[in-house]
Design a protein around this motif. Structure first.
Motif, PDB file in Angstrom:
ATOM      1  N   PHE A 198     -27.654  47.828 -39.043  1.00 16.91           N
ATOM      2  CA  PHE A 198     -27.900  46.489 -38.518  1.00 16.91           C
ATOM      3  C   PHE A 198     -28.398  45.522 -39.591  1.00 16.91           C
ATOM      4  N   LEU A 199     -28.873  46.042 -40.730  1.00 13.81           N
ATOM      5  CA  LEU A 199     -29.344  45.167 -41.795  1.00 13.81           C
ATOM      6  C   LEU A 199     -28.208  44.478 -42.543  1.00 13.81           C
ATOM      7  N   THR A 200     -26.980  44.810 -42.215  1.00 16.24           N
ATOM      8  CA  THR A 200     -25.871  44.078 -42.814  1.00 16.24           C
ATOM      9  C   THR A 200     -25.794  42.666 -42.241  1.00 16.24           C
ATOM     10  N   HIS A 201     -26.505  42.406 -41.152  1.00 14.41           N
ATOM     11  CA  HIS A 201     -26.520  41.076 -40.545  1.00 14.41           C
ATOM     12  C   HIS A 201     -27.703  40.281 -41.088  1.00 14.41           C
ATOM     13  N   LEU A 202     -27.415  39.115 -41.648  1.00 18.13           N
ATOM     14  CA  LEU A 202     -28.452  38.277 -42.245  1.00 18.13           C
ATOM     15  C   LEU A 202     -29.536  37.926 -41.231  1.00 18.13           C
ATOM     16  N   GLU A 203     -29.160  37.707 -39.981  1.00 20.07           N
ATOM     17  CA  GLU A 203     -30.123  37.333 -38.950  1.00 20.07           C
ATOM     18  C   GLU A 203     -31.201  38.408 -38.778  1.00 20.07           C
ATOM     19  N   ASP A 204     -30.796  39.675 -38.796  1.00 15.78           N
ATOM     20  CA  ASP A 204     -31.760  40.764 -38.645  1.00 15.78           C
ATOM     21  C   ASP A 204     -32.653  40.894 -39.873  1.00 15.78           C
ATOM     22  N   ARG A 205     -32.084  40.683 -41.060  1.00 15.69           N
ATOM     23  CA  ARG A 205     -32.906  40.745 -42.275  1.00 15.69           C
ATOM     24  C   ARG A 205     -33.930  39.615 -42.284  1.00 15.69           C
ATOM     25  N   GLU A 206     -33.537  38.456 -41.775  1.00 17.32           N
ATOM     26  CA  GLU A 206     -34.462  37.324 -41.712  1.00 17.32           C
ATOM     27  C   GLU A 206     -35.619  37.612 -40.763  1.00 17.32           C
ATOM     28  N   LYS A 207     -35.346  38.323 -39.672  1.00 16.15           N
ATOM     29  CA  LYS A 207     -36.406  38.678 -38.730  1.00 16.15           C
ATOM     30  C   LYS A 207     -37.439  39.587 -39.395  1.00 16.15           C
ATOM     31  N   ILE A 208     -36.957  40.523 -40.195  1.00 19.26           N
ATOM     32  CA  ILE A 208     -37.875  41.440 -40.877  1.00 19.26           C
ATOM     33  C   ILE A 208     -38.652  40.697 -41.960  1.00 19.26           C
ATOM     34  N   GLU A 209     -37.996  39.752 -42.635  1.00 17.02           N
ATOM     35  CA  GLU A 209     -38.700  38.920 -43.621  1.00 17.02           C
ATOM     36  C   GLU A 209     -39.773  38.087 -42.938  1.00 17.02           C
ATOM     37  N   ASN A 210     -39.463  37.579 -41.752  1.00 17.41           N
ATOM     38  CA  ASN A 210     -40.456  36.803 -40.993  1.00 17.41           C
ATOM     39  C   ASN A 210     -41.645  37.675 -40.609  1.00 17.41           C
ATOM     40  N   ALA A 211     -41.349  38.935 -40.267  1.00 18.45           N
ATOM     41  CA  ALA A 211     -42.426  39.866 -39.916  1.00 18.45           C
ATOM     42  C   ALA A 211     -43.344  40.080 -41.111  1.00 18.45           C
ATOM     43  N   ILE A 223     -52.440  43.145 -36.649  1.00 15.06           N
ATOM     44  CA  ILE A 223     -51.563  42.913 -35.508  1.00 15.06           C
ATOM     45  C   ILE A 223     -50.820  44.210 -35.182  1.00 15.06           C
ATOM     46  N   THR A 224     -50.634  44.483 -33.921  1.00  9.26           N
ATOM     47  CA  THR A 224     -49.911  45.695 -33.533  1.00  9.26           C
ATOM     48  C   THR A 224     -48.419  45.506 -33.787  1.00  9.26           C
ATOM     49  N   ILE A 225     -47.724  46.621 -33.969  1.00 10.25           N
ATOM     50  CA  ILE A 225     -46.282  46.551 -34.190  1.00 10.25           C
ATOM     51  C   ILE A 225     -45.589  45.962 -32.966  1.00 10.25           C
ATOM     52  N   ARG A 226     -46.117  46.260 -31.784  1.00  6.99           N
ATOM     53  CA  ARG A 226     -45.529  45.711 -30.561  1.00  6.99           C
ATOM     54  C   ARG A 226     -45.603  44.184 -30.566  1.00  6.99           C
ATOM     55  N   ASP A 227     -46.770  43.633 -30.923  1.00  2.37           N
ATOM     56  CA  ASP A 227     -46.909  42.170 -30.962  1.00  2.37           C
ATOM     57  C   ASP A 227     -46.069  41.567 -32.083  1.00  2.37           C
ATOM     58  N   LEU A 228     -46.005  42.274 -33.211  1.00  2.00           N
ATOM     59  CA  LEU A 228     -45.209  41.785 -34.335  1.00  2.00           C
ATOM     60  C   LEU A 228     -43.738  41.737 -33.961  1.00  2.00           C
ATOM     61  N   ALA A 229     -43.260  42.787 -33.297  1.00  2.00           N
ATOM     62  CA  ALA A 229     -41.859  42.837 -32.865  1.00  2.00           C
ATOM     63  C   ALA A 229     -41.567  41.733 -31.859  1.00  2.00           C
TER      64      ALA A 229
END
Length: 307
Positions: A198-211, A223-229
């Motif tokens: 799924f990391l081949t999609h820029l949108e998903d990589r951006e979400k992880i960068e935002n995290a 922060i908990t992983i649940r809240d971060l997600a």
């Protein structure tokens, strides 16, 4: 532009610092039926921590089109001279240290191998495929450029070839990069080798960068992983797996490392007391802070203050 910001966010941990970069030079070369090469050199005046990083991006063959491979690099370049009468070559031949006009740089280099060229490399190979039996799976892999790769990149930035000789030179050097990087991303473990699909999609990589950005913004408030997600609108499992694939560590370990590094700066550079730093870092118990600090640095906070 997104591709630039994507790799810069890996090379320069603090996003605001990348605003200091000033584009000083750029070059683009297309070698017919082989590859596309681009170089962007940025300079900066204030101290800037730059981590050498590389990305390997693979798109599989589909509907009659061959597979495509792209290599992206962000490396701290040598210090280059701003004086137009003093060339890079002159500085690099022994006078660099005596040059008062030299400035540090960050080099962004992209090599995209054209699909037809990748296909030609794999012709006639019945016992070995570049990506073995998983060539139908796309992937993005973040790696640290090895010493050999950085040496090749330096020669690609500094050379005197023009015309067809330049094309030949860049092609040969690009193949060296592909060879050296393959040693790093082609491992025995399938999941490690191909990363998260799924990391081949820029949108998903951006979400992880935002995290990661959220973690860095609130090092004093765990922060908990649940809240971060929830904040980045991503599945918890995907977030944990993708974060480790992109940054090479778990979310918790990354947070603790950055947290203790900030605490170290407050103690050593700002001269704050242990109790003050523990409180600022969100610890209600000084002993818990001291234990976490020693686990990361090997020293108790009080021992660091005595140095």
């Amino acid at each position: 532009m997104k591709e630039i910001q994507e790799i810069l966010s890996l090379a320069i941990p603090q996003p605001a610092m990348s605003d200091q970069l000033q584009l000083a030079e750029q070059d683009s070369v297309s070698v017919p039926d082989c590859l596309d090469f681009t170089l962007q050199r940025f300079t900066y005046d204030k101290p800037l921590p730059v981590e050498d990083v590389a990305m390997v991006i693979y798109q599989p063959a589909k509907r009659g089109q061959s597979a495509a491979i792209e290599l992206r690099y962000c490396v701290a370049g040598s210090k280059y001279c701003k004086n137009p009468t003093c060339t890079d070559q002159l500085c690099s031949e022994g006078k660099k240290e005596a040059c008062n006009d030299r400035v540090p740089s960050v080099d962004l280099i992209t090599v995209r191998f054209q699909p037809a060229f990748i296909q030609s490399l794999q012709k006639g190979t019945t016992t070995f495929s570049l990506f073995e039996n998983q060539s139908r799976k796309p992937f993005v892999k973040t790696i640290q450029p090895c010493t050999k790769s950085k040496s090749v990149l330096e020669t690609m930035v500094h050379h005197d070839y023009e015309g067809i000789l330049k094309n030949i030179f860049l092609q040969s050097r690009a193949l060296d990069l592909l060879l050296y990087s393959s040693d790093q991303f082609m491992q025995n473990d399938t999941d490690e080798r191909y990363g998260c699909r799924f990391l081949t999609h820029l949108e998903d990589r951006e979400k992880i960068e935002n995290a990661r950005g959220i973690l860095l913004e609130q090092l004093d408030s765990p922060i908990t992983i649940r809240d971060l997600a929830r904040r980045v609108a991503m599945n918890e499992c995907y977030l944990k797996k993708g974060f480790k694939a992109m940054y090479g560590t778990t979310i918790y370990d990354y947070f603790q490392k950055e947290r203790m590094e900030k605490a170290k700066g407050l103690l050593y550079e700002k001269g704050m007391s242990v109790s003050e730093v523990a409180m600022l870092m969100g610890y209600s118990c000084i002993s818990h802070f001291s234990t976490a600090f020693k686990k990361h640095t090997g020293l108790k906070p009080c021992e660091l203050l005595l140095r």
